[in-house]
Design an enzyme around this catalytic site. Structure first.
Site, PDB file in Angstrom:
ATOM      1  N   CYS B  80      79.668  73.897  87.116  1.00 17.62           N
ATOM      2  CA  CYS B  80      79.617  75.251  87.665  1.00 17.62           C
ATOM      3  C   CYS B  80      80.997  75.899  87.583  1.00 17.62           C
ATOM      4  CB  CYS B  80      79.045  75.226  89.074  1.00 17.62           C
ATOM      5  SG  CYS B  80      78.522  76.851  89.655  1.00 17.62           S
ATOM      6  N   HIS B 184      73.835  73.135  87.897  1.00 17.17           N
ATOM      7  CA  HIS B 184      74.146  71.993  88.749  1.00 17.17           C
ATOM      8  C   HIS B 184      73.293  70.801  88.362  1.00 17.17           C
ATOM      9  CE1 HIS B 184      76.763  73.892  91.770  1.00 17.17           C
ATOM     10  NE2 HIS B 184      76.122  74.980  91.439  1.00 17.17           N
ATOM     11  N   GLU B 186      73.385  67.895  89.490  1.00 13.99           N
ATOM     12  CA  GLU B 186      73.055  67.105  90.684  1.00 13.99           C
ATOM     13  C   GLU B 186      71.936  67.743  91.495  1.00 13.99           C
ATOM     14  OE1 GLU B 186      75.479  69.119  90.386  1.00 13.99           O
ATOM     15  OE2 GLU B 186      76.026  70.058  92.301  1.00 13.99           O
TER      16      GLU B 186
END
Lengths: 251, 206, 384
Positions: B80, B184, B186
């Protein structure tokens, strides 16, 4: 192109999850960590966890559950219930939450929205609004459906949007848990009243209800009973809705 | 393999730490230059603004150390905002210089399409150039984005994946042993975790 | 109701997605299986996995075993092809039919294997069957979870990392896709995605607790997936034989009939003598199929003819005739099921009505019954 979302709702009550009907008669629907893992393994677009009760340790309970869930679920995490200031929100972000949900506090002190938006961005603040349809109009309720408010729906939406809300979660108390469909008039009203994303909640019972909501303009549909009572999962909802032309994420 | 994760007190890095742990890797927090000596890979998560995060990195002398780490050939992943600062400069906050590891500039996403900002949600990506980190990731899948600013790469060969919102912008960039992901990983479930896993296994060569 | 133009499966089939040409994703991935997967290299992968585990642990592998055609073939194949020392693990759901028990005895004695069998507490089974029926319209929760979780506990207990299942889920559904050209791993994520109906043992424990009945974790141990960390410490590998050799149920059933004397059986609601190798292991199969018909508008006859259509063994017209003739009648086993869970047929209909899958509609006015199977009188009943 941004995709629409299907968001399972998980109502946290102590160490368990519950599901209500018109905000009453809670039934046990599972363990929060296990349930979140299942939703995550079923490719849910987002997890929504709301602490239902208000008591002294309520926030800490929510916070500890978020930490546990964040360790094992790798999907966007939206959490709320018992948030009354930006300090709460910051602690939840540190615990792994991506967005926080504010409800009752928005009536008494909407500057909390602004404070959190300044720290984490508007997209991290979801304002939840619970309504009942009474005597021909929508009446807003705070405190989990316990306290009616005199402000109009339109006015309250303006207030929270001006204060920096990133999304609205609009929930019909009348339709909650009945599995007879969303309040589509309510949804249409809210979509017209603001330009930020709208999540509809309350009443989904089958996949066609979800399609109806997307057709009216919902950016996301939140579902409780649909996934708890019925041979349904987010994966199956997706397959069905894709066959009916709704644009959902592909993974 | 030990994965270093930059932790300079800006924003929440817990999700990245959890994801790396969950995939079976050991990680440590990188708070000062010396910490880089004990890691094989580096992840730069990013929350906040371009100018603020670069200011913090400079205060801690981490900017130079990260560039040294890169020149050794060790794999670096920016996520990001962490991807954006890999560029030459950014305009968020006030104009400031980035790490200069992948040539490009960071500016606000083009608003002429009238789309609300930030760009938040699941969006699909298209492959522009191949890359070893894409192994096992199907084409056309969606990832989770939260960004108002986007990267504009000087060289198209550094763009691996791109997405569209108002304009086409890079979703993933790469140059030698340095990689950036605008989304993202994750938070992007299976495919995101696969990318993180591939990164942790990567030797930096392509 | 949208249906696949090739095989006829309706949109109420879980995970089905239709392409722009109207052909469903399960058909498409089947073609991939036939034409694109390099089965010889897959077989080499299996050879490698087997040799990595041979002789090193208490057993060479765990083979979860129901006694149906798939697990019987799997055990047979592993013994004949590799001459392994497996531990066969059976989870007894409570509804094993006499022919199945005969088949199993013959199989175990012919092949010469160690067998570990587990039967859960019947009172608990009855209670969770009702709860699962109410919440999900599927009473087989204990069986789904027990079959997939219990062998993993045994793997840990016997320090045996390799667990070999039979057919991959991609044979029938699109939760996983042959086109990914990946080996399906039978792990906790898959358990949550397609096995446990979205309910873990821990969820279920709290759901059925009330003032009179308290349960603790031990009551649910067999249905609980063990911690993945414990499995990872074991360096476990949980794989499907059908990921390494192309699955062909007709060929495989014939093989076990010829080589092991495995016998088929009649199943409630199925055309006689046509599919007597399929789903013969459970006396509640008829109720299962009936509920599927009520909820989704199709059932076992459809599913079997779909496989024949896909493999070019039957036309859609022939299939439609069979479906029309045999599908959608009440099974005699329904009476037993109602006795087990203590509800009336009307209550049963009300419960299932809440789980009907759109766009299917069901009026619950079915009054035709299937005939009793030859072994019906031997199925467990308190009254007999």
């Amino acid at each position: 192109m941004l995709k629409r979302r299907i968001i399972p709702i998980q109502l946290l009550s102590g160490d368990r999850l519950i599901k209500t009907r018109v905000f009453e008669s809670p039934r046990d629907v599972g363990n929060p960590l296990m349930s979140s893992k299942i939703y995550s393994d079923n490719d849910a677009d987002e997890l929504l966890i709301l602490q239902v009760e208000r008591y002294d340790g309520a926030f800490e309970n929510l916070h500890s559950k978020v930490i546990q869930i964040g360790r094992e679920c790798f999907a966007p995490l939206t959490v709320g219930g018992a948030i009354t200031n930006s300090e709460h929100a910051i602690r939840l972000f540190s615990a792994g939450a991506d967005k926080v949900v504010l409800n009752s506090i928005c009536f008494t002190d909407p500057t909390v929205i602004l404070n959190i938006a300044n720290v984490a961005g508007s997209q991290a603040v979801v304002v939840a609004i619970d309504v009942k349809f009474e005597k021909g109009k929508y009446v807003l309720y705070s405190g989990g459906g316990g306290v009616s408010k005199s402000v109009s729906l339109e006015r309250h939406i303006d207030t929270v949007v001006d204060s920096g809300a990133g999304e609205i979660l609009i929930q019909s108390i009348d339709h909650d848990g009945l599995m007879e469909g969303y309040d589509l008039d309510l949804l249409a009203f809210v979509c017209n009243a603001c330009s930020i994303p709208v999540i509809i909640a309350g009443g989904a019972g089958n996949f066609l209800h979800l399609k109806d909501a997307f057709d009216v303009g919902a950016d996301a549909v939140a579902c409780g009973s649909l996934f708890n009572f019925g041979d349904n999962s987010p994966l199956r909802a997706k397959a069905f809705l894709k066959n009916h032309g709704v644009s959902l994420k592909n993974i | 393999m030990t994965i270093g994760i930059i932790d300079i007190g800006v924003g929440n890095i817990g999700s990245v730490v959890n994801a790396v742990y969950n995939q079976g890797w050991d990680s440590i927090s990188i708070t000062k230059p010396e910490d880089l000596g004990s890691v094989s890979h580096l992840i730069i998560p990013g929350v906040g603004s371009f100018s603020f995060i670069m200011k913090r990195l400079r205060e801690l002398n981490l900017d130079a150390s990260i560039c040294d780490f890169a020149s050794q050939g060790s794999p670096i992943l920016g996520i990001c905002l962490g991807m954006q600062i890999l560029g030459d400069a950014g305009s968020e906050g006030f104009h400031s210089l980035g790490l200069g590891l992948i040539s490009g500039e960071v500016n606000l996403i083009n608003r002429t399409a009238g789309l609300p900002l930030p760009h938040v949600g699941w969006n699909d990506v298209a492959e522009v150039n191949n890359h070893p980190l894409l192994d096992g990731v199907k084409p056309g899948v969606d990832f989770y984005f939260v960004n108002s600013y986007c990267f504009s790469a000087t060289n198209r060969e550094n763009v691996i994946l791109e997405t569209e919102y108002g304009e086409c912008f890079p979703a993933m960039i790469a140059k030698k042993n340095v990689v950036g992901m605008q989304f993202h990983p994750e938070k992007s479930q299976r495919n995101g975790l696969r990318l993180l896993d591939n990164f942790c296994l990567w030797d930096g060569a392509c | 109701m949208i249906k696949c133009v090739k095989c006829g499966l309706p949109e109420t089939f879980e995970t089905i997605e239709f392409g722009p040409d109207g052909v469903c994703n399960v058909c498409v991935q089947h073609n991939f299986k036939k034409d694109v997967i390099d089965w010889s290299s897959r077989k080499l992968m299996l050879d490698k996995v087997i040799e990595e585990n041979r002789g090193k642990y208490e057993y060479d592998c765990i083979v979860p075993f129901s006694g149906g055609k798939d697990s019987t073939f799997t055990l047979y194949y592993l013994m004949k092809e590799y001459n392994l020392k497996p531990l066969v693990v059976q989870f007894n759901h409570g509804f094993m039919r006499p022919q199945l028990l005969k088949n199993n005895e013959r199989t175990f004695k012919e092949l010469g294997v160690d067998v570990h069998s587990f039967t859960p507490n019947w009172n608990l089974v009855k209670r969770v069957m009702l709860e699962a029926l109410i919440r999900k319209g599927d009473f087989c929760w204990h069986c789904h979870t027990g079959i997939f979780a219990y062998p993993m506990h045994v793997a840990i207990k016997y320090n045996t990392p390799l667990v070999l299942w039979g057919e991959p889920s991609t044979e029938y559904t699109a939760y996983y896709d042959y086109r990914d050209n990946e080996i399906e791993v039978v792990d906790e994520s898959r358990f949550n995605k397609i096995v446990n109906l979205g309910i873990t043992a821990e969820d279920m424990r709290g759901m059925i607790e009330d003032d009179l009945n308290k349960y603790d974790a031990r009551d649910f141990a067999a249905f609980t997936y063990p911690p993945t960390r414990d499995l990872k410490k074991l360096r476990y590998q949980s794989l499907c034989l059908g990921s390494f050799i192309p699955w062909d149920t007709k060929m495989q059933s014939k093989l076990i009939m010829d080589e092991l004397g495995w016998e088929g059986d009649e199943v409630e609601g199925m055309p006689p003598k046509m599919y007597d190798y399929e789903k013969i292991e459970c006396s509640m199969q008829g109720v299962r199929d009936y509920i599927k018909f009520l909820k989704r508008g199709y059932s076992r006859v459809t599913q079997m003819t779909v496989l024949d259509i896909r493999n070019g063994r039957m036309s859609k017209d022939e299939a439609e005739k069979l479906i029309e003739r045999y599908e959608g009648k009440k099974p005699q086993s329904l009476n037993l099921f109602l006795e087990y869970v203590g509800i009336s047929e009307e209550e049963f209909n009300q419960i299932v009505a809440k789980t009907v899958v759109v766009p299917h509609k069901q009026d619950f006015k079915i009054d035709e019954w299937n005939p009793k199977t030859h072994d019906y009188e031997q199925w467990y009943s308190k009254k007999s």
